[in-house]
Design a protein around this motif. Structure first.
Motif, PDB file in Angstrom:
ATOM      1  N   ARG A  14       0.844  -1.203   0.000  1.00 11.96           N
ATOM      2  CA  ARG A  14       0.000   0.000   0.000  1.00 11.96           C
ATOM      3  C   ARG A  14       0.878   1.251   0.000  1.00 11.96           C
ATOM      4  NH1 ARG A  14      -3.078  -1.808   3.676  1.00 11.96           N
ATOM      5  NH2 ARG A  14      -2.044  -0.861   5.438  1.00 11.96           N
ATOM      6  N   ALA A  15       1.951   1.251   0.780  1.00 11.41           N
ATOM      7  CA  ALA A  15       2.859   2.403   0.824  1.00 11.41           C
ATOM      8  C   ALA A  15       3.548   2.607  -0.529  1.00 11.41           C
ATOM      9  CB  ALA A  15       3.898   2.224   1.922  1.00 11.41           C
ATOM     10  N   LEU A  16       4.018   1.521  -1.142  1.00 12.84           N
ATOM     11  CA  LEU A  16       4.666   1.617  -2.449  1.00 12.84           C
ATOM     12  C   LEU A  16       3.697   2.147  -3.505  1.00 12.84           C
ATOM     13  CD1 LEU A  16       6.721  -1.683  -2.469  1.00 12.84           C
ATOM     14  CD2 LEU A  16       7.673   0.610  -2.770  1.00 12.84           C
ATOM     15  N   LEU A  17       2.485   1.605  -3.514  1.00 15.51           N
ATOM     16  CA  LEU A  17       1.502   2.028  -4.504  1.00 15.51           C
ATOM     17  C   LEU A  17       1.134   3.497  -4.302  1.00 15.51           C
ATOM     18  CD1 LEU A  17      -0.120   1.024  -6.925  1.00 15.51           C
ATOM     19  CD2 LEU A  17      -1.939   0.371  -5.320  1.00 15.51           C
ATOM     20  N   GLY A  18       0.985   3.917  -3.062  1.00 15.89           N
ATOM     21  CA  GLY A  18       0.681   5.316  -2.778  1.00 15.89           C
ATOM     22  C   GLY A  18       1.764   6.253  -3.272  1.00 15.89           C
ATOM     23  N   GLU A  19       3.011   5.886  -3.056  1.00 15.09           N
ATOM     24  CA  GLU A  19       4.130   6.721  -3.538  1.00 15.09           C
ATOM     25  C   GLU A  19       4.201   6.719  -5.062  1.00 15.09           C
ATOM     26  OE1 GLU A  19       6.237   8.764  -1.944  1.00 15.09           O
ATOM     27  OE2 GLU A  19       5.245   8.367  -0.042  1.00 15.09           O
ATOM     28  N   ALA A  20       3.907   5.571  -5.680  1.00 20.88           N
ATOM     29  CA  ALA A  20       3.891   5.508  -7.146  1.00 20.88           C
ATOM     30  C   ALA A  20       2.799   6.417  -7.693  1.00 20.88           C
ATOM     31  CB  ALA A  20       3.689   4.067  -7.616  1.00 20.88           C
ATOM     32  N   HIS A  21       1.621   6.391  -7.067  1.00 22.82           N
ATOM     33  CA  HIS A  21       0.529   7.262  -7.514  1.00 22.82           C
ATOM     34  C   HIS A  21       0.929   8.734  -7.395  1.00 22.82           C
ATOM     35  CE1 HIS A  21      -2.697   3.984  -6.627  1.00 22.82           C
ATOM     36  NE2 HIS A  21      -2.145   3.817  -7.806  1.00 22.82           N
ATOM     37  N   ALA A  22       1.520   9.101  -6.269  1.00 21.11           N
ATOM     38  CA  ALA A  22       1.932  10.501  -6.074  1.00 21.11           C
ATOM     39  C   ALA A  22       2.967  10.913  -7.117  1.00 21.11           C
ATOM     40  CB  ALA A  22       2.486  10.689  -4.658  1.00 21.11           C
ATOM     41  N   SER A  23       3.907  10.026  -7.404  1.00 23.20           N
ATOM     42  CA  SER A  23       4.938  10.337  -8.394  1.00 23.20           C
ATOM     43  C   SER A  23       4.339  10.441  -9.795  1.00 23.20           C
ATOM     44  CB  SER A  23       6.027   9.264  -8.368  1.00 23.20           C
ATOM     45  OG  SER A  23       7.051   9.579  -9.279  1.00 23.20           O
ATOM     46  N   MET A  24       3.429   9.534 -10.130  1.00 19.92           N
ATOM     47  CA  MET A  24       2.789   9.609 -11.448  1.00 19.92           C
ATOM     48  C   MET A  24       2.009  10.916 -11.593  1.00 19.92           C
ATOM     49  SD  MET A  24       1.515   5.821 -12.647  1.00 19.92           S
ATOM     50  CE  MET A  24       0.865   5.199 -11.123  1.00 19.92           C
ATOM     51  N   LYS A  25       1.274  11.266 -10.560  1.00 17.96           N
ATOM     52  CA  LYS A  25       0.506  12.513 -10.595  1.00 17.96           C
ATOM     53  C   LYS A  25       1.453  13.698 -10.764  1.00 17.96           C
ATOM     54  CE  LYS A  25      -3.331  14.803  -8.397  1.00 17.96           C
ATOM     55  NZ  LYS A  25      -4.385  14.717  -7.419  1.00 17.96           N
ATOM     56  N   GLY A  26       2.576  13.688 -10.053  1.00 18.91           N
ATOM     57  CA  GLY A  26       3.571  14.741 -10.172  1.00 18.91           C
ATOM     58  C   GLY A  26       4.197  14.827 -11.553  1.00 18.91           C
ATOM     59  N   ARG A  27       4.160  13.731 -12.298  1.00 22.33           N
ATOM     60  CA  ARG A  27       4.696  13.697 -13.663  1.00 22.33           C
ATOM     61  C   ARG A  27       3.627  14.034 -14.698  1.00 22.33           C
ATOM     62  NH1 ARG A  27       9.046   8.933 -14.021  1.00 22.33           N
ATOM     63  NH2 ARG A  27      10.010   9.257 -11.992  1.00 22.33           N
ATOM     64  N   GLY A  28       2.426  14.398 -14.232  1.00 18.45           N
ATOM     65  CA  GLY A  28       1.375  14.835 -15.145  1.00 18.45           C
ATOM     66  C   GLY A  28       0.421  13.752 -15.610  1.00 18.45           C
ATOM     67  N   PHE A  29       0.516  12.562 -15.035  1.00 24.66           N
ATOM     68  CA  PHE A  29      -0.437  11.513 -15.398  1.00 24.66           C
ATOM     69  C   PHE A  29      -1.737  11.747 -14.637  1.00 24.66           C
ATOM     70  CE2 PHE A  29       3.692   9.319 -16.038  1.00 24.66           C
ATOM     71  CZ  PHE A  29       3.566   9.076 -17.403  1.00 24.66           C
TER      72      PHE A  29
END
Length: 178
Positions: free
Chosen positions: A115-130
């Motif tokens: 859950r922590a990994l997925l949450g960080e991946a989501h935040a990073s993707m959002k930060g990259r404009g996805f």
């Protein structure tokens, strides 16, 4: 974040993490896909072979993917890889990212590391404009499907086949907004 009394932190993967990530991935495959993927395929997987492929992937010039690791007291205990969607995701406006892989050491499944990994991946993707995240999951991997559904993913009707040792398995595409 705490799991079973110890702390983990999520950070960008480094080349020095490759062996540990490959061990998590191979053990994760062997645990998650037992009874789904042919056993001969699972038995043939080695950390050394996976690490060699991962090292080549990690060093690829122009690589658009990102890798994060969850690190405990003895090194990486989980890994997620993500980047731009591989292929078109119809019916979605905006940029689509994809979670390519997410594995947690089998003895830590259910502790919040994934859950922590997925949450960080989501935040990073959002930060990259996805704006949307997609992923593929084996139809028969019910535990993973429940995990992703709890994280807000829903099957969108797209399927694809993967072949392992002459056995064809169906994957379902899941997606969610970021």
């Amino acid at each position: 974040m705490a799991y079973r009394g110890a702390m983990v932190r999520v950070r960008e993967m480094e080349e020095a993490d490759i062996e540990a990530v490959s061990a998590v991935r191979v053990r994760g495959w062997q645990a998650a896909y037992a009874g789904v993927v042919p056993q001969d395929h699972l038995d043939a997987m080695t950390v050394e072979d996976d690490a060699a492929r991962r090292r080549q992937w990690f060093r690829s010039p122009g690589r658009e993917s990102a890798d994060l690791v969850a690190v405990g007291g003895h090194g990486p205990v989980g890994w997620v890889c993500f980047g731009p969607a591989r292929g078109e995701v119809s019916g979605v406006a905006g940029r689509v990212g994809e979670v390519y892989a997410l594995y947690v050491a089998p003895d830590l499944i259910g502790t919040g590391v994934g859950r922590a990994l997925l949450g960080e991946a989501h935040a990073s993707m959002k930060g990259r404009g996805f704006e949307t995240s997609a992923l593929w999951v084996l139809q028969d991997n019910l535990r993973a499907r429940r995990f992703y559904e709890r994280a807000g993913y829903r099957a969108d009707g797209a399927t694809q086949d993967d072949v392992y040792d002459d056995v064809t398995l169906c994957e379902l595409r899941y997606r969610r907004g970021l």
